[in-house]
Design an enzyme around this catalytic site. Structure first.
Site, PDB file in Angstrom:
ATOM      1  CG  ASP A  78       7.477  20.441   2.920  1.00  0.00           C
ATOM      2  OD1 ASP A  78       7.353  19.317   3.475  1.00  0.00           O
ATOM      3  OD2 ASP A  78       7.904  20.697   2.107  1.00  0.00           O
TER       4      ASP A  78
ATOM      5  CG  HIS B  93       9.553  26.388  -2.552  1.00  0.00           C
ATOM      6  ND1 HIS B  93       9.650  25.094  -3.022  1.00  0.00           N
ATOM      7  CD2 HIS B  93       9.819  26.030  -1.058  1.00  0.00           C
ATOM      8  CE1 HIS B  93      10.034  24.065  -2.241  1.00  0.00           C
ATOM      9  NE2 HIS B  93       9.972  24.654  -1.193  1.00  0.00           N
TER      10      HIS B  93
ATOM     11  NE  ARG C  72      18.047  17.471   0.319  1.00  0.00           N
ATOM     12  CZ  ARG C  72      17.137  17.709  -0.114  1.00  0.00           C
ATOM     13  NH1 ARG C  72      16.521  19.198  -0.376  1.00  0.00           N
ATOM     14  NH2 ARG C  72      15.999  16.864  -0.248  1.00  0.00           N
TER      15      ARG C  72
ATOM     16  CG  ASP D 172      14.251  21.408  -1.659  1.00  0.00           C
ATOM     17  OD1 ASP D 172      14.437  20.113  -1.383  1.00  0.00           O
ATOM     18  OD2 ASP D 172      13.231  22.215  -1.664  1.00  0.00           O
TER      19      ASP D 172
ATOM     20  CD  GLU E  68      14.922  16.808  -3.325  1.00  0.00           C
ATOM     21  OE1 GLU E  68      14.093  15.821  -3.016  1.00  0.00           O
ATOM     22  OE2 GLU E  68      14.590  17.716  -3.733  1.00  0.00           O
TER      23      GLU E  68
ATOM     24  CG  HIS F 152      13.883  14.629   4.554  1.00  0.00           C
ATOM     25  ND1 HIS F 152      15.075  14.507   3.426  1.00  0.00           N
ATOM     26  CD2 HIS F 152      12.989  15.590   3.772  1.00  0.00           C
ATOM     27  CE1 HIS F 152      14.711  15.217   2.544  1.00  0.00           C
ATOM     28  NE2 HIS F 152      13.579  16.034   2.860  1.00  0.00           N
ATOM     29  CG  ASP F 153      11.718  14.058   0.881  1.00  0.00           C
ATOM     30  OD1 ASP F 153      10.698  14.563   1.591  1.00  0.00           O
ATOM     31  OD2 ASP F 153      12.457  14.726  -0.063  1.00  0.00           O
TER      32      ASP F 153
ATOM     33  NE  ARG G  37       7.101  14.397   3.104  1.00  0.00           N
ATOM     34  CZ  ARG G  37       7.241  15.411   2.648  1.00  0.00           C
ATOM     35  NH1 ARG G  37       8.461  15.569   1.722  1.00  0.00           N
ATOM     36  NH2 ARG G  37       6.721  16.669   2.770  1.00  0.00           N
TER      37      ARG G  37
HETATM   38  C1  GLC Z   1      12.336  18.476  -1.544  1.00  0.00           C
HETATM   39  C2  GLC Z   1      12.324  18.031   0.032  1.00  0.00           C
HETATM   40  C3  GLC Z   1      10.938  17.832   0.442  1.00  0.00           C
HETATM   41  C4  GLC Z   1      10.095  18.756   0.324  1.00  0.00           C
HETATM   42  C5  GLC Z   1      10.243  19.410  -1.134  1.00  0.00           C
HETATM   43  C6  GLC Z   1       9.718  20.779  -1.164  1.00  0.00           C
HETATM   44  O1  GLC Z   1      11.832  17.402  -2.235  1.00  0.00           O
HETATM   45  O2  GLC Z   1      13.154  17.028   0.214  1.00  0.00           O
HETATM   46  O3  GLC Z   1      10.875  17.292   1.988  1.00  0.00           O
HETATM   47  O4  GLC Z   1       8.882  18.652   0.804  1.00  0.00           O
HETATM   48  O5  GLC Z   1      11.458  19.619  -1.359  1.00  0.00           O
HETATM   49  O6  GLC Z   1      10.399  21.855  -0.442  1.00  0.00           O
HETATM   50  C1  GLC Z   2       8.498  15.143  -5.378  1.00  0.00           C
HETATM   51  C2  GLC Z   2       9.798  16.023  -5.914  1.00  0.00           C
HETATM   52  C3  GLC Z   2      10.886  15.374  -4.964  1.00  0.00           C
HETATM   53  C4  GLC Z   2      10.631  15.774  -3.527  1.00  0.00           C
HETATM   54  C5  GLC Z   2       9.332  14.789  -3.265  1.00  0.00           C
HETATM   55  C6  GLC Z   2       8.951  15.162  -1.847  1.00  0.00           C
HETATM   56  O1  GLC Z   2       8.604  13.826  -5.586  1.00  0.00           O
HETATM   57  O2  GLC Z   2       9.941  15.421  -7.223  1.00  0.00           O
HETATM   58  O3  GLC Z   2      11.809  16.688  -5.432  1.00  0.00           O
HETATM   59  O4  GLC Z   2      11.746  14.962  -2.929  1.00  0.00           O
HETATM   60  O5  GLC Z   2       8.463  15.067  -4.003  1.00  0.00           O
HETATM   61  O6  GLC Z   2       8.224  14.146  -1.422  1.00  0.00           O
END
Ligand code: GLC
Ligand code: GLC
Length: 649
Positions: free
Chosen positions: A153, A196, A294, A296, A338, A402-403, A527
């Protein structure tokens, strides 16, 4: 729940006294070696212990071994304070004296992957001149911790918070890099992935082997009974990967809570040991020189049966307690949340005592929305009602990251303007996938869920803004419009108030990279289309004004220069203007009662006019044009060329 009959001030005082006398014994050697540090620690602890104690009580008072965990926590906190390097202690003092430092108009963020941008940490050090050229004061390096081989990921599966992923470098190099960046006035931001760990993290491995202390850190269930009960109210986050929130591991054998991927095991914060472990890792990283964490996926950190397990009140208490720890042992540190969730929920994470910074996913999504609709109504409404933040906090405004792009606007806000949220999201997904007639965008679907109709969008800024299509079709008119769209969106994030964040590559117009289709670990995750390796040839051409890259880069530089020149862009005070033209967004910026800057953004590919009355009301006549090609017409109105961003001051 706190015992109702408890005399909190008294118990706080008593608990602190008891704990300090125990620390004085166990840390006697450290204290005699560094009495000044112990003194400072006690002062800061005195100031923040009442808050910390209250939060810890609220979270964990039901545990018979509450006091054991609290003592362990203070221990690790004090040890982190003693371990803090001298230069960071000096920075702590500096930041405490100037707590609003991050509100400055000099602030500018950039974000990149270490490997994709520069191979490794040494490579990143070599890019410092580029970061300076761009004007960055804040650098977010995407996850660089030890991660599983293969799919991980993008590093959001962490195998050890204390080790840098070996191909990227070492923890020692990271600390040195943080110091070098700081010497160039660039603050290092790293992810703190607290929801996690990777399934191959030591804690998870021990949990899988059945060691009780570790097993209790995760959500591990022998059969479907409990998972089924939870899943009645859970949302699916990565439905492409696995349905629901749990994964069956035959070798344990058990169901494990995995909100995201199967190899990302959710931590259970109802267990105080989890909180303490994460606190310790955080303080360790802060002592390596990380200034901004940040945080997450914060929305997911607390689970409770019968709820969505998102944005629960205890998630906030956890973050506030972590915040209190930083105030004591690493006061430099800021948190950035985030939370890519409903805007009401996003706002709840933002406060000086929780996350001082937050991504602004609403502004991001609505910027793209407005490009698609050419109608600023939703965006104007959001800026008017949802942009203002408490003192001592700031937005991190961004265009791409990046998302994927999730359409997280509020359905109630949309309904107020006669827009049906569900239908409108469908339109946006069609538009940005390039399937809506006339669309300029070349995006890709992400996590399309046939059960709910939900879908999000991947793609680089330039590809979503039309550059990919224009170049493919060799259409110079469309190419020019695409460049203007990119500058328009970045122009808003540079001027709206808060810290602008550049997803590095956007300044060079990087296009989607479809080679992820050929990569076994990435082909299921669109992504990766917007995570291409940096292209040195493209970077070289940034100084060549004859091509699109050079043209874009030059305009980026003008935006940054303008931001840094004008102190009115500091802080977050924004006042929406009614431009009397739905295609034109207008707002005024001022700081500390200084001059008022006016920003007009034309979201249409056609020229637009702002009537004279609006200009009079806002004293535009007394100001000069700082940016853009807008001009006053004979009839006194303001003429804005297609996608023009005009700034007056
Ligand atoms: C956050 C990150 C995303 C990742 C997810 C799980 O949302 O931005 O890229 O997949 O967390 O860690
Ligand atoms: C979900 C989560 C967000 C994360 C994203 C990753 O939307 O809410 O935190 O960035 O998944 O794609």
């Amino acid at each position: 729940m706190m015992p109702a009959e408890m005399n909190l001030p008294f118990e706080t005082e008593r608990a602190l006294g008891r704990l300090l006398s125990r620390l004085e014994v166990s840390l006697a050697a450290e204290i005699s070696a560094d009495p000044a540090c112990w003194q400072a620690f006690q002062t800061r602890l005195g100031a923040h212990f009442p808050r910390l104690f209250r939060l810890y009580l609220e979270l964990y008072v039901g545990h018979y071994d509450f006091f054991y965990h609290l003592e362990a926590l203070l221990h690790l906190l004090a040890r982190a304070a003693f371990a803090r390097p001298a230069d960071l202690r000096a920075l702590d003092a500096q930041r405490e004296a100037d707590p609003h430092w991050f509100q400055s108009n000099q602030m500018l963020g950039g974000v990149c992957y270490v490997d994709l941008f520069a191979q490794n940490l040494a490579g990143i050090r070599g890019k410092i001149p580029y970061f300076k050229e761009l004007g960055l004061t804040y650098l977010h390096l995407m996850p660089l911790f030890k991660m599983p081989a293969g799919d991980n990921d993008g590093g959001y599966a962490v195998s050890s918070f204390r080790e840098v992923h070996p191909p990227l470098g070492t923890m020692r190099e990271l600390a040195a890099l943080a110091r070098q960046l700081r010497e160039h006035d660039i603050s290092l931001c790293l992810d703190l992935i607290i929801n996690h760990t990777a399934s191959e993290h030591d804690w998870a491995k021990k949990a899988a082997l059945g060691e009780p202390d570790y097993r209790e850190m995760y959500g591990i269930f022998p059969d479907r009974a409990t998972p089924d009960r939870y899943e009645r109210t859970l949302r699916e986050i990565f439905p492409d990967e696995h349905p629901g929130a749990f994964t069956w591991f035959p070798e344990i054998p058990a169901w494990v809570w995995t909100t995201f991927h199967s190899y990302q095991w959710d931590l259970m914060y109802a267990n105080p040991a989890v909180f303490n472990h994460i606190a310790e890792e955080m303080l360790f990283l802060a002592n390596q020189g990380v200034e901004i964490f940040r945080l997450d996926a914060v929305a997911f950190i607390w689970k409770q049966l019968g709820t969505s397990c998102e944005n629960l009140p205890q998630a906030h208490l956890i973050l506030q307690a972590l915040n209190a720890l930083t105030r004591v042992a690493a006061p430099t540190v800021l948190f950035k949340s985030e939370a890519i969730v409903h805007p009401d929920d996003v706002a709840r994470y933002i406060s000086p005592d929780e996350c001082q910074l937050s991504y602004n996913p609403l502004l991001m999504a609505l910027l793209w929305n407005t490009l698609a609709t050419r109608d600023t109504n939703l965006l104007t409404q959001a800026l008017a009602n949802r942009f203002s933040l408490p003192e001592g906090t700031a937005w991190v405004n961004y265009v791409r990251c990046h998302d994927d792009i999730g359409w997280t606007f509020s359905d109630e806000d949309a309904a107020r303007l006669g827009i049906n949220g569900y239908d409108h999201r469908r339109f946006l997904n069609e538009f940005f996938r390039g399937r809506f007639p006339g669309s300029f965008a070349r995006g890709l679907p992400f996590q399309e869920n046939p059960k709910t109709g939900d879908c999000r969008i991947s793609g680089t800024c330039a590809s979503l803004a039309g550059l990919e299509k224009a170049l493919l079709e060799e259409d110079p008119v469309e190419e020019a419009l695409a460049l203007r769209r990119i500058i328009l969106l970045y122009g808003v994030v540079m001027t709206a108030g808060g810290i602008p964040l550049i997803y590095l590559g956007d300044e060079l117009g990087v296009l989607n990279d479809y080679s992820y289709h050929d990569h076994p670990d990435h082909k299921h995750d669109s992504r990766w289309a917007h995570r291409p390796p940096a292209d040195p040839v493209r970077a070289q051409s940034r100084h060549d004004p004859s091509g699109p890259v050079g043209q874009l880069y030059a305009r980026f530089q003008s935006l940054v220069e303008m931001r840094k020149d004008r102190p009115e862009f500091a802080g977050g005070n924004l006042e929406v203007m009614d431009t009397q033209n739905r295609a034109v967004l207008g707002y005024a910026r001022s700081n500390n009662g200084g001059a008022r800057l006016l920003v007009f953004a034309n979201f249409s590919e056609h020229p637009q006019v702002v009537p004279e009355a609006v200009l009079w009301q806002n004293n535009l006549m007394t100001k000069s044009c700082l940016l853009g090609e807008a001009g006053l017409q004979a009839d006194g109105s303001l003429h804005l060329p297609p996608y023009d961003l005009a700034v007056f001051g």
